[in-house]
Design an enzyme around this catalytic site. Structure first.
Site, short mmCIF file in Angstrom:
data_model
loop_
_atom_site.label_atom_id
_atom_site.label_comp_id
_atom_site.label_asym_id
_atom_site.label_seq_id
_atom_site.Cartn_x
_atom_site.Cartn_y
_atom_site.Cartn_z
N ASP A 1 37.00 58.80 51.36
CA ASP A 1 36.19 57.64 51.74
C ASP A 1 34.72 58.02 51.83
OD1 ASP A 1 38.40 56.08 51.76
OD2 ASP A 1 38.46 55.72 53.92
N CYS B 1 53.65 44.53 44.04
CA CYS B 1 53.66 45.60 43.04
C CYS B 1 55.06 46.23 42.93
CB CYS B 1 52.63 46.65 43.41
SG CYS B 1 52.53 48.04 42.26
N CYS C 1 50.57 50.15 33.99
CA CYS C 1 51.31 48.99 34.48
C CYS C 1 52.04 48.28 33.35
CB CYS C 1 50.36 48.01 35.17
SG CYS C 1 49.58 48.68 36.65
N CYS D 1 37.94 38.70 47.68
CA CYS D 1 39.02 39.55 48.20
C CYS D 1 39.05 39.46 49.72
CB CYS D 1 38.79 40.99 47.75
SG CYS D 1 39.95 42.17 48.48
N CYS E 1 50.61 41.60 40.47
CA CYS E 1 49.58 41.57 41.51
C CYS E 1 48.57 40.44 41.30
CB CYS E 1 48.84 42.90 41.55
SG CYS E 1 48.05 43.36 39.98
N CYS F 1 47.53 37.35 44.42
CA CYS F 1 46.32 37.29 45.24
C CYS F 1 46.06 35.86 45.69
CB CYS F 1 45.12 37.80 44.44
SG CYS F 1 43.56 37.69 45.38
N CYS G 1 44.55 42.77 53.84
CA CYS G 1 45.48 41.90 53.13
C CYS G 1 46.34 42.78 52.24
CB CYS G 1 44.73 40.86 52.29
SG CYS G 1 45.80 39.82 51.25
#
Length: 380
Positions: A123, A236, A177, A203, A183, A187, A229
């Site tokens: 991060d 997935c 994928c 988002c 996905c 959303c 969220c």
């Protein structure tokens, strides 16, 4: 046993994937970041978006380094199983980074013990975690923009150890994928605008971490969420076996409780969350929206008390939440508040709330409140 084999053993004990890459630049990532910023898709976030040339050129920040050891650590735990409703995303329900920190520390210690310099990085704006993990073969890139690893899917945390040890780079995974795009429709705000492209302005996870007013067009979709969220993750398929293997427990973070806590109590509860400037007003703002979406008539008294709050940010969101409740009681509260509230931002919300309450809590699609700027927020 060679050095990388010993590092792999450490990762295996934590069920973590591990890989190695060098500190070569990521020119494609730098261009991608610039493209997202030019389109506004970064949603005002800084992080690696702020300085793409630094984030995409790790050798500039770690000129002494030779290799990057990357791990992806699964973070699901008992209680995280499938559930219809969560106020807090799983990664933020407790300090899930503790496991990542432990594994990174063990890897750094092993490298130090072999006479090598190390620096733990996660991060961190100096390194694009997901790009490094993908190039090192510790993950592959998903259409949700999340990194995925075998067995855990998207339920992973990424961390790295930069070192001057000369280690052979591992190959990227031969995975993708494929035709799966589960996905994208999952959303709730259509924030995944194309495979691998996220509009952070929509988002929910990003919106709930930002300063300022949350736009009306997103508030209803936020539902009962207070932080984070998981919808694109739960949809997935590679992550579903891990999720389904766990029990589900009841949420412990209740929006009414959040609104009743003192700032000091609330800060202790969310000490592991990213909250702008550690100001609990933003957590309360989120809880007001959550309660407006999930509460009932018994919640109106608490919400009504917030309309007159000295912080207009909270007053405005409380007004919206009362209007969301719908019905005569909500209408009466908003009309009465208009008689005593002078702040124009809150009054605008109250006018919209009166109309919404008369429609059973439904807001008109064309009603929106422009987000305040960071400068305006700082002044409040």
């Amino acid at each position: 046993m060679d050095l990388f084999a010993s590092l792999t053993e450490i990762a295996d004990r934590a069920s973590a994937a591990i890989g190695v890459t060098d500190l070569a630049p990521f020119p494609d990532e730098a261009e991608r970041i610039r493209d997202r910023v030019s389109k506004g898709f970064h949603g005002g976030m800084s992080f690696t978006y702020a300085q793409p040339d630094i984030a995409s050129r790790p050798v500039e920040s770690f000129p002494w380094g030779t290799s990057v050891v990357v791990i992806t650590v699964p973070y699901l735990e008992d209680g995280d199983g499938p559930s219809e409703f969560r106020t807090c995303a799983r990664f933020a329900d407790g300090d899930r980074y503790d496991g990542l920190r432990t594994v990174l520390a063990e890897i750094a210690s092993a490298l130090n013990g072999s006479g090598h310099r190390t620096e733990i990085v996660f991060d961190d704006n100096r390194l694009i975690d997901r790009a490094v993990a993908v190039r090192a073969g510790a993950a592959w890139s998903g259409k949700s923009t999340m990194a995925l690893s075998p067995g855990a899917g998207p339920w992973i945390l990424i961390g790295s150890v930069v070192t001057d040890a000369v280690l052979d780079s591992t190959e990227p995974m031969r995975r993708s994928c494929g035709t799966c795009d589960a996905c994208i429709p999952a959303c709730p705000t259509n924030a995944i605008v194309a495979p691998g492209v996220l509009d952070a302005r929509r988002c929910i996870a990003a919106v709930l971490q930002r300063r300022g007013v949350i736009d009306h067009t997103i508030r209803t979709a936020i539902g009962g969420r207070i932080y984070g969220c998981d919808d694109c993750l739960t949809a997935c398929p590679p992550g579903q076996p891990a999720l389904r293997s766990l029990r589900a427990t009841e949420d412990v973070l209740d929006p009414e409780a959040v609104l009743r806590h003192s700032d000091e109590e609330l800060a202790r509860i969310v000490d592991h969350w990213y909250v702008p400037s550690r100001r609990m007003r933003f957590v309360r703002r989120n809880a007001l929206i959550a309660l407006g979406n999930t509460g009932d008539e018994s919640s109106l008294g608490l919400l009504a008390g917030y309309i007159g709050h000295s912080d207009a940010l909270l007053g405005g969101h409380a007004a919206w939440a009362v209007g969301r409740g719908g019905g005569a009681a909500a209408t009466a509260i908003c009309i009465a508040a208009l008689e005593r509230v002078s702040d124009e931002t809150v009054r605008t919300e109250l006018v919209a709330a009166v109309a919404a309450s008369k429609r059973g809590g439904v807001y008109a699609e064309d009603v929106s409140v422009a987000p305040t700027t960071d400068e305006e927020e700082s002044a409040r």
